[in-house]
Design a protein around this motif. Structure first.
Motif, PDB file in Angstrom:
ATOM      1  N   ASP A  60     -15.286  -1.047  -9.841  1.00 39.28           N
ATOM      2  CA  ASP A  60     -15.853  -1.982  -8.858  1.00 39.28           C
ATOM      3  C   ASP A  60     -14.967  -2.068  -7.614  1.00 39.28           C
ATOM      4  OD1 ASP A  60     -17.872  -2.433 -10.637  1.00 39.28           O
ATOM      5  OD2 ASP A  60     -16.992  -4.286 -11.456  1.00 39.28           O
ATOM      6  N   ALA A  61     -13.660  -2.142  -7.838  1.00 42.03           N
ATOM      7  CA  ALA A  61     -12.749  -2.224  -6.687  1.00 42.03           C
ATOM      8  C   ALA A  61     -12.806  -0.952  -5.846  1.00 42.03           C
ATOM      9  CB  ALA A  61     -11.317  -2.470  -7.171  1.00 42.03           C
ATOM     10  N   LEU A  62     -12.895   0.194  -6.528  1.00 38.62           N
ATOM     11  CA  LEU A  62     -12.983   1.460  -5.808  1.00 38.62           C
ATOM     12  C   LEU A  62     -14.261   1.533  -4.992  1.00 38.62           C
ATOM     13  CD1 LEU A  62     -11.550   4.164  -5.388  1.00 38.62           C
ATOM     14  CD2 LEU A  62     -12.800   5.054  -7.355  1.00 38.62           C
ATOM     15  N   SER A  63     -15.366   1.100  -5.587  1.00 33.50           N
ATOM     16  CA  SER A  63     -16.635   1.094  -4.856  1.00 33.50           C
ATOM     17  C   SER A  63     -16.570   0.133  -3.670  1.00 33.50           C
ATOM     18  CB  SER A  63     -17.772   0.697  -5.803  1.00 33.50           C
ATOM     19  OG  SER A  63     -17.897   1.610  -6.863  1.00 33.50           O
ATOM     20  N   GLY A  64     -15.925  -1.041  -3.877  1.00 32.48           N
ATOM     21  CA  GLY A  64     -15.800  -1.996  -2.783  1.00 32.48           C
ATOM     22  C   GLY A  64     -14.971  -1.453  -1.632  1.00 32.48           C
ATOM     23  N   LEU A  65     -13.896  -0.725  -1.990  1.00 30.56           N
ATOM     24  CA  LEU A  65     -13.059  -0.151  -0.936  1.00 30.56           C
ATOM     25  C   LEU A  65     -13.835   0.886  -0.128  1.00 30.56           C
ATOM     26  CD1 LEU A  65     -10.362   0.301   0.481  1.00 30.56           C
ATOM     27  CD2 LEU A  65      -9.750   1.885  -1.354  1.00 30.56           C
ATOM     28  N   LEU A  66     -14.535   1.763  -0.819  1.00 34.13           N
ATOM     29  CA  LEU A  66     -15.297   2.786  -0.110  1.00 34.13           C
ATOM     30  C   LEU A  66     -16.402   2.167   0.739  1.00 34.13           C
ATOM     31  CD1 LEU A  66     -15.572   5.486  -2.912  1.00 34.13           C
ATOM     32  CD2 LEU A  66     -13.970   5.396  -1.005  1.00 34.13           C
ATOM     33  N   ASP A 114      -4.194  -3.063  -3.264  1.00 35.16           N
ATOM     34  CA  ASP A 114      -3.271  -3.661  -4.241  1.00 35.16           C
ATOM     35  C   ASP A 114      -3.948  -3.805  -5.603  1.00 35.16           C
ATOM     36  OD1 ASP A 114      -1.362  -3.808  -2.286  1.00 35.16           O
ATOM     37  OD2 ASP A 114      -1.784  -5.906  -1.768  1.00 35.16           O
ATOM     38  N   ARG A 115      -5.217  -4.233  -5.595  1.00 37.89           N
ATOM     39  CA  ARG A 115      -5.944  -4.357  -6.863  1.00 37.89           C
ATOM     40  C   ARG A 115      -6.087  -2.996  -7.540  1.00 37.89           C
ATOM     41  NH1 ARG A 115     -11.476  -6.780  -5.467  1.00 37.89           N
ATOM     42  NH2 ARG A 115     -11.827  -6.161  -7.653  1.00 37.89           N
ATOM     43  N   LEU A 116      -6.395  -1.988  -6.750  1.00 34.68           N
ATOM     44  CA  LEU A 116      -6.551  -0.652  -7.317  1.00 34.68           C
ATOM     45  C   LEU A 116      -5.243  -0.139  -7.919  1.00 34.68           C
ATOM     46  CD1 LEU A 116      -8.846   1.101  -4.681  1.00 34.68           C
ATOM     47  CD2 LEU A 116      -9.425   0.529  -7.038  1.00 34.68           C
ATOM     48  N   GLU A 117      -4.148  -0.414  -7.257  1.00 32.78           N
ATOM     49  CA  GLU A 117      -2.855   0.018  -7.782  1.00 32.78           C
ATOM     50  C   GLU A 117      -2.556  -0.677  -9.108  1.00 32.78           C
ATOM     51  OE1 GLU A 117       0.422   2.178  -8.253  1.00 32.78           O
ATOM     52  OE2 GLU A 117      -1.043   2.427  -6.628  1.00 32.78           O
ATOM     53  N   VAL A 230      -7.512   8.203  -3.562  1.00 34.94           N
ATOM     54  CA  VAL A 230      -8.078   7.337  -2.515  1.00 34.94           C
ATOM     55  C   VAL A 230      -6.966   6.645  -1.735  1.00 34.94           C
ATOM     56  CG1 VAL A 230      -9.404   5.234  -2.129  1.00 34.94           C
ATOM     57  CG2 VAL A 230     -10.291   7.001  -3.641  1.00 34.94           C
ATOM     58  N   LEU A 231      -5.990   6.108  -2.481  1.00 33.29           N
ATOM     59  CA  LEU A 231      -4.912   5.390  -1.800  1.00 33.29           C
ATOM     60  C   LEU A 231      -4.020   6.326  -0.990  1.00 33.29           C
ATOM     61  CD1 LEU A 231      -3.849   2.894  -4.623  1.00 33.29           C
ATOM     62  CD2 LEU A 231      -5.310   2.459  -2.635  1.00 33.29           C
ATOM     63  N   ALA A 232      -3.868   7.552  -1.467  1.00 30.99           N
ATOM     64  CA  ALA A 232      -2.970   8.487  -0.788  1.00 30.99           C
ATOM     65  C   ALA A 232      -3.651   9.278   0.311  1.00 30.99           C
ATOM     66  CB  ALA A 232      -2.368   9.459  -1.809  1.00 30.99           C
ATOM     67  N   TRP A 238      -8.718   7.360   6.918  1.00 25.40           N
ATOM     68  CA  TRP A 238      -9.557   6.390   7.639  1.00 25.40           C
ATOM     69  C   TRP A 238      -8.794   5.773   8.806  1.00 25.40           C
ATOM     70  CZ3 TRP A 238      -8.724   0.960   7.680  1.00 25.40           C
ATOM     71  CH2 TRP A 238      -9.738   0.206   8.274  1.00 25.40           C
ATOM     72  N   ARG A 239      -7.534   5.434   8.579  1.00 21.10           N
ATOM     73  CA  ARG A 239      -6.734   4.858   9.670  1.00 21.10           C
ATOM     74  C   ARG A 239      -6.506   5.882  10.781  1.00 21.10           C
ATOM     75  NH1 ARG A 239      -2.190   1.704   5.976  1.00 21.10           N
ATOM     76  NH2 ARG A 239      -3.517  -0.093   5.423  1.00 21.10           N
ATOM     77  N   THR A 240      -6.277   7.132  10.354  1.00 21.21           N
ATOM     78  CA  THR A 240      -6.099   8.185  11.359  1.00 21.21           C
ATOM     79  C   THR A 240      -7.356   8.365  12.184  1.00 21.21           C
ATOM     80  OG1 THR A 240      -4.516   9.311   9.919  1.00 21.21           O
ATOM     81  CG2 THR A 240      -5.517  10.609  11.688  1.00 21.21           C
ATOM     82  N   GLN A 241      -8.498   8.364  11.514  1.00 24.80           N
ATOM     83  CA  GLN A 241      -9.758   8.514  12.244  1.00 24.80           C
ATOM     84  C   GLN A 241      -9.982   7.345  13.195  1.00 24.80           C
ATOM     85  OE1 GLN A 241     -13.198   8.600   9.718  1.00 24.80           O
ATOM     86  NE2 GLN A 241     -14.601   9.181  11.365  1.00 24.80           N
ATOM     87  N   LEU A 242      -9.629   6.144  12.731  1.00 18.59           N
ATOM     88  CA  LEU A 242      -9.776   4.981  13.599  1.00 18.59           C
ATOM     89  C   LEU A 242      -8.876   5.098  14.823  1.00 18.59           C
ATOM     90  CD1 LEU A 242     -10.901   2.161  14.175  1.00 18.59           C
ATOM     91  CD2 LEU A 242      -9.030   1.239  12.798  1.00 18.59           C
TER      92      LEU A 242
END
Length: 364
Positions: A60-66, A114-117, A230-232, A238-242
């Protein structure tokens, strides 16, 4: 990691055979109960492993992040009609709005990260616990195999030595209780055979538990690896693209319309390439899922083979019981004939047999 098959030590089999006494029904009932009792402990541990909610929460957390990352897609701004006109009229306002949204989304991304970790750590702990459970189940499996081997040794010894000796004593007829002891001995042998069969069923359960544990381990490891990826990779990308999108936005503010249009075209090409890459990855993932179906076929095939083997074994046991019953009936009939031949009235001289009455006077 899989371990080499364990060879059952003969001394261990001898030790276990001493626990079986065919003249003691309780020893047969108790035989192997301790080894079978480990099934309950293994099942409880297995239940505790699969009840862990870390896997579901991590998904669920992974889906929320994406979903959060997809919800903040700067490239979609370029697809809106009239963007070129708004670019020159309020480009600064667009940049400020994007930065404001980024600050809010960044907090969400970091919290989900943090939750995913945390979930990834729990999953790896589950993998270690499942490894210990696998070792315990493997020990349980070997203990059952030792008891089965010991029971089979006692059955073989009874068939070749104990029962034939008891049959000889019963046939000699010197001891009037010998036939009853023979019957009890045969009944104890059948009880032990059923007990060994129960142990075989329990061993099959242990064998099925082993691949189940490995499957859960593989799923946990795969999800933990996905979270790490995903975290790595995804979040930094995403930040780079932004950052690149904001740089392009500022460049458009200071550049000419042609340069802005060229940057827009390049950005769209990049977005299309990324979309193609994601679509290709999703398609390849679906194609590779065929491996799961093959595994299901293999399991079904193994179950079918086990069913056929069980049918053959049950048929063989039925034939053996019928042969034994036929032999017993023959012996009973012979006993009746001998009793009839030996019967004579009181006072009749020895060796004179009574003719069986036919209901006819004999005169004719």
């Amino acid at each position: 990691m899989s371990k080499p098959p364990m060879v059952i030590p003969p001394e261990r089999v001898d030790e276990l055979t001493k626990q079986i006494a065919l003249d003691d029904p309780n020893s047969i009932i108790r035989f192997g109960q301790e080894a079978q009792g480990r099934a309950t402990a293994a099942a409880d541990a297995m239940l505790g492993a699969v009840r862990n909610e870390a896997t579901g929460e991590a998904g669920d957390a992974l889906s929320g992040l994406l979903a959060t990352l997809r919800g903040f897609d700067v490239t979609k701004l370029d697809q809106k009609q009239g963007f070129m006109a708004r670019l020159f009229n309020r480009a600064g306002a667009e940049t400020a709005a994007i930065l404001q949204r980024y600050e809010g989304v960044r907090g969400q991304v970091e919290a989900i990260g943090d939750r995913l970790e945390t979930h990834r750590t729990k999953l790896m702990e589950d993998v270690e616990r499942l490894e210990r459970l696998y070792d315990a189940t493997l020990t349980w499996f070997h203990a059952l195999a030792e008891h089965i081997a010991a029971g089979e040794a006692v059955i073989e010894r009874a068939d070749k030595e104990t029962i034939p000796a008891a049959e000889w004593e019963a046939e000699v007829g010197r001891d009037p209780l010998a036939p009853q002891r023979l019957r009890d001995l045969r009944a104890a042998r059948e009880d032990l055979d059923r007990r060994v069969h129960d142990l075989r069923l329990t061993r099959q359960i242990a064998m099925q538990a082993l691949p189940s544990i490995r499957l859960i381990q593989e799923n946990d490891k795969a999800l933990a690896a996905k979270i790490h990826s995903v975290l790595a990779n995804t979040v930094p990308l995403w930040r780079t693209q932004l950052a690149q999108s904001l740089a392009i936005q500022r460049m458009r503010e200071a550049g000419a319309a042609v340069r802005a249009a060229t940057d827009l075209t390049n950005e769209l090409l990049t977005a299309n390439a990324e979309g193609l890459r994601r679509a290709n990855a999703e398609a390849r993932t679906e194609v590779e899922r065929g491996v799961v179906d093959l595994e299901s076929v293999q399991k079904a095939n193994a179950a079918l083979v086990a069913t056929i083997e069980d049918s053959l074994r049950i048929a063989q046991e039925g034939r053996e019981r019928r042969v034994a019953a036929t032999k017993a009936l023959g012996e009973a009939e012979a006993d009746i004939r001998r009793a009839l031949i030996a019967a004579r009235p009181a006072g009749a001289p020895a060796g004179t047999a009574i003719r069986p009455s036919s209901g006819v006077s004999g005169r004719g």
